[in-house]
Design an enzyme around this catalytic site. Structure first.
Site, PDB file in Angstrom:
ATOM      1  CE  LYS A  34      -2.265  -2.182   3.640  1.00  0.00           C
ATOM      2  NZ  LYS A  34      -3.006  -2.167   4.892  1.00  0.00           N
ATOM      3  N   GLY A  35       2.143   1.072   0.190  1.00  0.00           N
ATOM      4  CA  GLY A  35       3.028   2.214   0.414  1.00  0.00           C
ATOM      5  C   GLY A  35       3.147   3.169  -0.750  1.00  0.00           C
ATOM      6  CD  GLU A  87       8.313  -1.797  -3.943  1.00  0.00           C
ATOM      7  OE1 GLU A  87       7.785  -1.079  -3.068  1.00  0.00           O
ATOM      8  OE2 GLU A  87       8.509  -3.012  -3.797  1.00  0.00           O
ATOM      9  CG  ASP A  88       7.005   1.703  -0.218  1.00  0.00           C
ATOM     10  OD1 ASP A  88       7.728   0.827  -0.743  1.00  0.00           O
ATOM     11  OD2 ASP A  88       6.343   1.497   0.815  1.00  0.00           O
ATOM     12  CG  ASP A  91      15.837  -1.953   3.103  1.00  0.00           C
ATOM     13  OD1 ASP A  91      16.641  -1.030   3.288  1.00  0.00           O
ATOM     14  OD2 ASP A  91      15.663  -2.857   3.943  1.00  0.00           O
ATOM     15  CB  VAL A 141      11.914   6.730   6.196  1.00  0.00           C
ATOM     16  CG1 VAL A 141      13.295   7.316   6.383  1.00  0.00           C
ATOM     17  CG2 VAL A 141      11.894   5.747   5.031  1.00  0.00           C
ATOM     18  CG  ASP A 147       3.229   0.844   7.324  1.00  0.00           C
ATOM     19  OD1 ASP A 147       4.111   0.548   6.489  1.00  0.00           O
ATOM     20  OD2 ASP A 147       2.697   0.016   8.065  1.00  0.00           O
ATOM     21  NE  ARG A 153      -0.179   2.057   5.057  1.00  0.00           N
ATOM     22  CZ  ARG A 153       0.756   1.195   4.680  1.00  0.00           C
ATOM     23  NH1 ARG A 153       1.740   1.592   3.911  1.00  0.00           N
ATOM     24  NH2 ARG A 153       0.717  -0.057   5.083  1.00  0.00           N
TER      25      ARG A 153
HETATM   26  P1  5GP Z   1      13.159  -4.914   0.297  1.00  0.00           P
HETATM   27  O1  5GP Z   1      12.535  -6.175  -0.213  1.00  0.00           O
HETATM   28  O2  5GP Z   1      13.785  -4.060  -0.763  1.00  0.00           O
HETATM   29  O3  5GP Z   1      14.113  -5.187   1.431  1.00  0.00           O
HETATM   30  O4  5GP Z   1      12.036  -4.111   1.035  1.00  0.00           O
HETATM   31  C1  5GP Z   1      11.101  -3.350   0.410  1.00  0.00           C
HETATM   32  C2  5GP Z   1       9.905  -3.133   1.314  1.00  0.00           C
HETATM   33  O5  5GP Z   1      10.266  -3.086   2.719  1.00  0.00           O
HETATM   34  C3  5GP Z   1       9.315  -1.788   1.020  1.00  0.00           C
HETATM   35  O6  5GP Z   1       8.395  -1.846  -0.053  1.00  0.00           O
HETATM   36  C4  5GP Z   1       8.681  -1.424   2.350  1.00  0.00           C
HETATM   37  O7  5GP Z   1       7.392  -2.002   2.428  1.00  0.00           O
HETATM   38  C5  5GP Z   1       9.570  -2.073   3.392  1.00  0.00           C
HETATM   39  N1  5GP Z   1      10.547  -1.112   3.930  1.00  0.00           N
HETATM   40  C6  5GP Z   1      11.885  -1.160   3.783  1.00  0.00           C
HETATM   41  N2  5GP Z   1      12.478  -0.127   4.421  1.00  0.00           N
HETATM   42  C7  5GP Z   1      11.487   0.600   4.973  1.00  0.00           C
HETATM   43  C8  5GP Z   1      11.456   1.817   5.759  1.00  0.00           C
HETATM   44  O8  5GP Z   1      12.465   2.468   6.088  1.00  0.00           O
HETATM   45  N3  5GP Z   1      10.215   2.258   6.141  1.00  0.00           N
HETATM   46  C9  5GP Z   1       9.064   1.600   5.823  1.00  0.00           C
HETATM   47  N4  5GP Z   1       7.918   2.119   6.257  1.00  0.00           N
HETATM   48  N5  5GP Z   1       9.058   0.457   5.084  1.00  0.00           N
HETATM   49  C10 5GP Z   1      10.255  -0.037   4.671  1.00  0.00           C
END
Ligand code: 5GP
Length: 176
Positions: A34-35, A87-88, A91, A141, A147, A153
């Site tokens: 939802k981000g 994507e939001d 990471d 963040v 969130d 959000r």
């Molecule tokens: P990845 O698979 O790249 O490790 O993670 C991506 C997802 O992790 C993002 O779409 C998000 O939902 C969540 N995420 C990663 N870092 C953060 C952060 O700093 N804040 C928030 N709210 N969500 C995060």
């Protein structure tokens, strides 16, 4: 504060201009729920080329494993379409890698990724992200779609949560 209102506005306008220049004949934006919602809502309005919007939703198999599964699929047939996944935050890159793999099976004409925030320091899988709003460091963040336990959000800026009482901090930002 990590990214303020004005920076967000300018960053989204820049991304809209970049995407619009690359897809003059139109593009399908696929948001990851939802981000992505505030970001995607502003991004579509920054585009003047024909744009279609669809959504995916994912859920983690188990917290911290980095493995995800689709819980909502697209309604749009993206075969032979130009697609940008929105994507939001990227990471580790595990989520994006999985989703790009899923979409690639459907034979889009082209497939790129766009993220509001990029945390390259945590990358596990090298992931090509064509359109990046802002680089962020290691702090967790929230805001502008992101969130903390479903809260925050609706902040209209992106803030870092410090180690203290994160819930109280989000509340104070929302209510002044
Ligand atoms: P990845 O698979 O790249 O490790 O993670 C991506 C997802 O992790 C993002 O779409 C998000 O939902 C969540 N995420 C990663 N870092 C953060 C952060 O700093 N804040 C928030 N709210 N969500 C995060």
């Amino acid at each position: 504060m990590v990214v303020g209102r004005e920076e967000l506005r300018a960053g989204v306008a820049r991304l809209g201009a970049e995407i619009g220049a690359d897809y003059p004949d139109g593009v399908v934006l696929v948001g990851v729920l939802k981000g992505c919602i505030p970001f995607l809502a502003d991004l579509v309005r920054a585009l003047t080329v024909p744009v279609e919007v669809d959504f995916l939703a994912i859920s983690a198999y188990a917290e911290g494993t980095g493995r995800v599964r689709l819980v909502k699929d697209l309604d749009t047939d993206i075969a032979d379409r130009d697609v940008v996944l929105v994507e939001d935050i990227v990471d580790t890159g595990l989520t994006l890698t999985y989703l790009l793999g899923e979409l690639r099976h459907r034979d889009p004409r082209s497939l790129q990724a766009c993220t509001l925030l990029d945390r390259t320091s945590q990358r596990i899988v090298p992931t090509p992200v064509r359109y990046v709003g802002f680089d962020v460091d290691d702090d967790y963040v929230v805001g502008y779609g992101l969130d903390h336990g479903e809260r925050g959000r609706n902040l209209d800026m992106v803030v870092a949560l410090d180690q203290g009482d994160a819930d109280a901090y989000v509340e104070s930002l929302l209510h002044g």
